[in-house]
Scaffold this motif. Structure first.
Motif: not given
Length: 213
Positions: A177-178, A181
């Motif tokens: 996810y990081s 992003q």
């Protein structure tokens, strides 16, 4: 490597905890005569709810303004955004898989085996550990594999209650996810391949156990 280490450690501890909670819950429901459907539905609920909803309820219960707040003040600590929170979220979301698999395995055990053990003077505790659990062994192993795989890939509840702190609570799923992003799709792809590989190994093990059963 820390997301891998954190993910494997979290999945391992969560699976150990889930195993014991799952088999005891399955034994409890197996012996129920009234309200079995209701209790079964409550135990299965985390499996059908969105993980973020599960995480939200965990945040309400275990957050700093929840019922455990006085205990946190007394101990001078908190559960949310800590490593134990990653284990807690993994336990909650993987529990239904272990419970449902164990219940199915226990339901398939012939009651005559249990009655025979009782005539031999076995206590209920001994019947559980010496007769019921070994007889349902292959099904329980399947539940362990499924619970481990689910805990390994947990994201929604984890990011709600444990956050995404590198080196502390950042699992592989939250690392993906990081990376997305941050626009680092190459890193996200690499972490995704790691998850796919681990999950595939888990499924191969599950198939092997099923074949032997």
């Amino acid at each position: 490597m820390s997301p891998i280490t954190i993910s494997i450690k979290t999945a391992f501890f969560a699976t150990v905890i889930t195993f014991f909670i799952g088999i005891f819950a399955a034994r409890f429901v197996r012996d129920l005569r009234n309200f079995r459907g209701l209790i079964d539905g409550i135990f299965t609920l985390p499996m059908v709810l969105p993980p973020t909803v599960v995480g939200f309820f965990l945040l309400i219960i275990f957050g700093n303004n929840g019922p455990f707040a006085p205990l946190y003040d007394k101990l001078g600590t908190q559960l949310i955004f800590s490593y134990p929170a990653t284990i807690l979220s993994a336990v909650v979301v993987s529990f239904p898989l272990m419970y449902r698999t164990a219940l199915g395995a226990f339901d398939q055990v012939d009651d005559n085996y249990l009655d025979a053990a009782r005539t031999l003077g076995f206590t209920e505790k001994k019947i559980f550990w010496k007769v019921l659990v070994p007889t349902a062994g292959p099904g329980l192993v399947s539940g362990v594999v499924l619970a481990f795989a689910r805990a390994l890939g947990e994201f929604g509840a984890t990011i709600m209650i444990a956050g995404n702190i590198p080196g502390k609570t950042q699992t592989i799923s939250t690392a993906i996810y990081s990376a997305v992003q941050a626009g680092n799709r190459s890193l996200a792809f690499k972490w995704s391949l790691v998850v796919v590989g681990m999950s595939l190994v888990s499924m191969v093990i599950l198939n092997k156990v099923t074949e032997k059963a």
